[in-house]
Write a protein that holds these residues in place. Structure first.
Motif, PDB file in Angstrom:
ATOM      1  N   UNK A   1      55.505  35.298   1.699  1.00  0.00           N
ATOM      2  CA  UNK A   1      55.549  35.016   0.265  1.00  0.00           C
ATOM      3  C   UNK A   1      56.524  33.887  -0.048  1.00  0.00           C
ATOM      4  N   UNK A   2      57.691  33.914   0.584  1.00  0.00           N
ATOM      5  CA  UNK A   2      58.702  32.876   0.343  1.00  0.00           C
ATOM      6  C   UNK A   2      58.212  31.503   0.801  1.00  0.00           C
ATOM      7  N   UNK A   3      57.646  31.448   2.000  1.00  0.00           N
ATOM      8  CA  UNK A   3      57.210  30.160   2.553  1.00  0.00           C
ATOM      9  C   UNK A   3      56.031  29.579   1.779  1.00  0.00           C
ATOM     10  N   UNK A   4      55.068  30.415   1.427  1.00  0.00           N
ATOM     11  CA  UNK A   4      53.872  29.903   0.754  1.00  0.00           C
ATOM     12  C   UNK A   4      54.130  29.587  -0.719  1.00  0.00           C
ATOM     13  N   UNK A   5      55.098  30.257  -1.305  1.00  0.00           N
ATOM     14  CA  UNK A   5      55.459  29.917  -2.679  1.00  0.00           C
ATOM     15  C   UNK A   5      56.016  28.504  -2.784  1.00  0.00           C
ATOM     16  N   UNK A   6      56.632  28.037  -1.707  1.00  0.00           N
ATOM     17  CA  UNK A   6      57.202  26.686  -1.700  1.00  0.00           C
ATOM     18  C   UNK A   6      56.302  25.693  -0.968  1.00  0.00           C
ATOM     19  N   UNK A   7      55.075  26.125  -0.633  1.00  0.00           N
ATOM     20  CA  UNK A   7      54.157  25.267   0.113  1.00  0.00           C
ATOM     21  C   UNK A   7      53.108  24.671  -0.818  1.00  0.00           C
ATOM     22  N   UNK A   8      52.758  23.415  -0.561  1.00  0.00           N
ATOM     23  CA  UNK A   8      51.738  22.746  -1.364  1.00  0.00           C
ATOM     24  C   UNK A   8      50.427  22.562  -0.601  1.00  0.00           C
ATOM     25  N   UNK A   9      50.341  23.119   0.612  1.00  0.00           N
ATOM     26  CA  UNK A   9      49.114  22.937   1.378  1.00  0.00           C
ATOM     27  C   UNK A   9      48.108  24.031   1.042  1.00  0.00           C
ATOM     28  N   UNK A  10      47.055  24.115   1.844  1.00  0.00           N
ATOM     29  CA  UNK A  10      46.009  25.100   1.588  1.00  0.00           C
ATOM     30  C   UNK A  10      46.518  26.536   1.722  1.00  0.00           C
ATOM     31  N   UNK A  11      47.587  26.736   2.501  1.00  0.00           N
ATOM     32  CA  UNK A  11      48.188  28.062   2.587  1.00  0.00           C
ATOM     33  C   UNK A  11      48.779  28.469   1.246  1.00  0.00           C
ATOM     34  N   UNK A  12      49.474  27.536   0.595  1.00  0.00           N
ATOM     35  CA  UNK A  12      49.999  27.819  -0.736  1.00  0.00           C
ATOM     36  C   UNK A  12      48.895  28.057  -1.743  1.00  0.00           C
ATOM     37  N   UNK A  13      47.775  27.338  -1.610  1.00  0.00           N
ATOM     38  CA  UNK A  13      46.641  27.535  -2.508  1.00  0.00           C
ATOM     39  C   UNK A  13      46.043  28.929  -2.318  1.00  0.00           C
TER      40      UNK A  13
END
Length: 675
Positions: free
Chosen positions: A555-567
């Motif tokens: 949750x922490x990493x993807x909340x700060x991610x702008x790639x398809x994982x964050x999407x």
């Protein structure tokens, strides 16, 4: 490929040099561009001059290495002997192109593409594709505001990469990287339809046909290349947007050979053999017109990076019904395989370490049923993985690529775990009083006397250790299967913590029921029962903690991610937001309760019945959270795929077409969910 012909093509009328026809039997030509072409393959007549490959007779034009540092000469790259002829069957009439063994690739000029889809049509016509498949497709991104609104089209097929992840991932060895033209070819008849290549490819090049149950893809039109013709899509391009030739050799009338344009995934994943030109100024932000919650923003260096596009707003929904998908067999496969491994691991390994309660259990008659339960659970898991295949009866091909494919190694590891459990059960039979009595009553065979002199205990322990090692390998490569760069939502440590956590928590549930029931029914001392309960509660709590820690970091990493994982995480927190919160809340409460139960056990709370009831409730709640979590795992993942159009290659439109019945019309181009 085209059929071989030996009949001369006669031309009665004078030949127009601007069009030209070619006689493959006599090597006669009607255009200088066709000189020196092979006479082995059938050639379509009336090909325009621009449809023929450049020969690059001047070898100095061709670079030695590409921009990634890899040799362009595929023979040098393969390490084959220099003197070895690369002609088919040593026939010099085949493949007369002097650059036949050089890596070729596509060149796409986005400025020229008008989005006419002629390349798609030519490709599908040549390969006789049904409406729901397209080896080459045209998508687009757009941005700006009226009146300065701009759109950029992208035509994309297989990029015949330097590092083809499809080839390494395919368990059946359906893929081959050829020295001729550097083409990555795929054999649909070898494929058994697992679709793993469609997962690992960042460009959506391999196409899984749910009707035929197999994958196929662009083959670089190698049959056309053998007679000096460019691929069909290139020859059909109306706007001169597509070109083809030896990689890194900039075609005529081109000034750029970039490795990326807006909407194109990171080329470092596979080192694709495609080069781009895009010189027209584009807005700082480009949007996809499909349902993918991704857009592209220009950074300070001028490169477009993916960012999250919050198209669906921020409202949270349940959408329990959408958890059902064609990946349901894989949900059952992974959960049952992990639970089976944990079921065998916990009591057997603890007994090896000399824990008295488990040593007594392994010597009891109930160790055989536990081993058989593990075996049956693994067999069911493997059956579920087979039902997921497009061609289930070809499951045995899944072990063909043990050298590279994590999927092949996963299946092999679990198959060996099953064999280890089977051998453990086999060596346990003569030591089991119930089985021995039944054998005497039914067959008048005393297994103890029959196996007298055999070191059964040593054989049982050896088989059990083999099962543990094989199962560890199977679960490890199960995790590796999902560590995919093209799917950032999976490419995270949370996948490993989830798989290991479920092995421990679900394994503690199943083995705990058998072991604790055995100890209670056999009137074992309260001390042994409490000891076993302490072990199971500890392992169960550890499994929940592992899964929880992984989810927090995810949750922490993807909340700060702008790639398809964050999407994907954005969809998780909106479209499935309430379901996601519900699962996490249950997991958190379950973990706190498990820690409390473990603390009570350590402090000497000896009401075994109360402890068992509480532990059973926690275990059952964990089953629910595991199923919901694994369903979300498969539903949410967003690949680093190419942009689609409003209708074509748009998952949102496909779902809408299925909901309203439009998909029932084959011309719509929406494939059925199963064959």
């Amino acid at each position: 490929m085209n059929n071989v012909i030996d009949k001369k093509i006669e031309t009665k009328d004078p030949v127009d040099l601007s069009v030209g026809s070619f006689d493959p039997a006599t090597m006669s030509v009607a255009s200088p561009e066709q000189a020196g072409r092979s006479n082995h393959w059938e050639v379509r007549t009336q090909e325009q001059d621009y449809a023929f490959l450049p020969t690059h007779e001047d070898k100095s034009e061709i670079k030695e290495k590409n921009r990634y540092g890899q040799l362009i000469d595929c023979v040098d790259l393969s390490g084959l002997p220099k003197e070895r002829s690369m002609f088919i069957n040593e026939n010099p009439e085949v493949g007369t192109n002097p650059n036949r063994n050089k890596q070729h690739g596509f060149f796409f000029t986005a400025d020229n593409c008008i989005g006419c889809h002629a390349c798609e049509a030519a490709c599908s016509e040549k390969n006789e594709n049904p409406a729901h498949l397209a080896f080459r497709s045209v998508g687009y991104v757009e941005g700006g505001s009226y009146p300065d609104y701009k759109r950029m089209n992208i035509s994309m097929a297989c990029n015949h990469c330097d590092d083809p992840v499809c080839l390494k991932g395919c368990p059946t060895k359906a893929y081959t990287k050829h020295a001729e033209y550097g083409a990555v070819l795929q054999d649909p008849e070898t494929c058994f339809g697992c679709g793993y290549c469609t997962w690992v490819c960042p460009y959506n090049a391999p196409q899984l046909d749910p009707v035929k149950g197999q994958v196929s893809k662009c083959n670089m039109c190698v049959d056309r290349l053998e007679v000096g013709l460019k691929p069909a899509c290139v020859s059909a391009c109306v706007g001169n947007a597509l070109d083809f030739g030896v990689i890194e050799n900039t075609p005529e009338n081109r000034e750029q050979c970039k490795t990326s344009i807006p909407g194109f995934p990171d080329p470092e994943i596979t080192h694709p053999n495609i080069r781009f030109q895009q010189t027209k100024t584009l807005p700082d932000e480009m949007n996809r017109t499909d349902s993918m919650p991704v857009k592209y923003h220009k950074d300070k260096e001028g490169y477009y990076k993916s960012v999250i596009d919050q198209k669906a707003g921020k409202a949270k929904h349940w959408n329990f019904g959408k958890l059902n998908s064609r990946e349901n067999p894989l949900v059952l496969f992974t959960l049952f395989a992990q639970a089976a491994f944990g079921t065998f691991l916990i009591p057997f390994l603890t007994a090896l370490f000399g824990v008295e309660a488990f040593t007594a259990f392994v010597k009891s008659e109930m160790f055989l049923p536990l081993t058989i339960v593990s075996l049956l659970m693994t067999a069911f898991a493997l059956l579920m993985s087979v039902t997921h295949l497009g061609k289930p009866m070809r499951f045995y091909r899944g072990f063909n690529n043990l050298r590279y494919s994590p999927m092949a190694r996963e299946g092999f590891g679990l198959a060996m775990f099953s064999a280890g459990c089977g051998l453990t059960a086999l060596f346990s039979l003569p030591m089991n009083e119930w089985v021995n009595e039944l054998s005497v009553d039914l067959f008048a065979v005393n297994l103890v006397e029959l196996t007298n002199g055999l070191p059964l205990i040593n054989l049982q322990v050896s088989a059990g250790i083999f099962a543990l090692l094989a199962g560890t390998g199977g679960i490890y490569y199960m995790n590796k299967c999902y560590q995919i760069k093209a799917r950032p939502f999976w490419h995270h440590i949370q996948t490993a913590t989830s798989f290991l956590g479920n092995s421990l928590s679900l394994g503690a549930l199943v083995s705990g029921v058998i072991v604790l029931a055995t100890l209670i029914i056999s009137d074992s001392s309260a001390e042994l029962t409490n000891q076993a309960l302490l072990v199971f509660t500890s392992v169960f709590t550890l499994g929940l903690l592992l899964e929880g820690i992984g989810l927090i970091k995810h949750n922490k990493d993807l909340n700060s991610s702008d790639n398809e994982g964050g999407a994907a995480h954005y969809i998780q927190c909106t479209t499935f937001g309430k379901t996601y919160v519900f699962r996490n809340t249950l997991l958190a409460l379950n973990t706190l309760a498990a820690v409390g139960l473990l603390t009570a056990n350590i402090l000497g709370f000896n009401d075994i019945n109360s402890l068992l009831v509480l532990w059973s409730v926690l275990a059952l709640v964990n089953c629910a959270t595991a199923v919901i979590g694994r369903a979300l795992f498969y539903i949410l993942v967003i690949p680093t795929t190419m942009p689609g159009a409003f209708f074509w290659k748009n998952k949102g439109f496909e779902q809408h077409a299925r909901d309203i019945g439009l998909a029932d019309n084959p011309a719509t181009g929406v494939a059925p969910l199963a064959h």
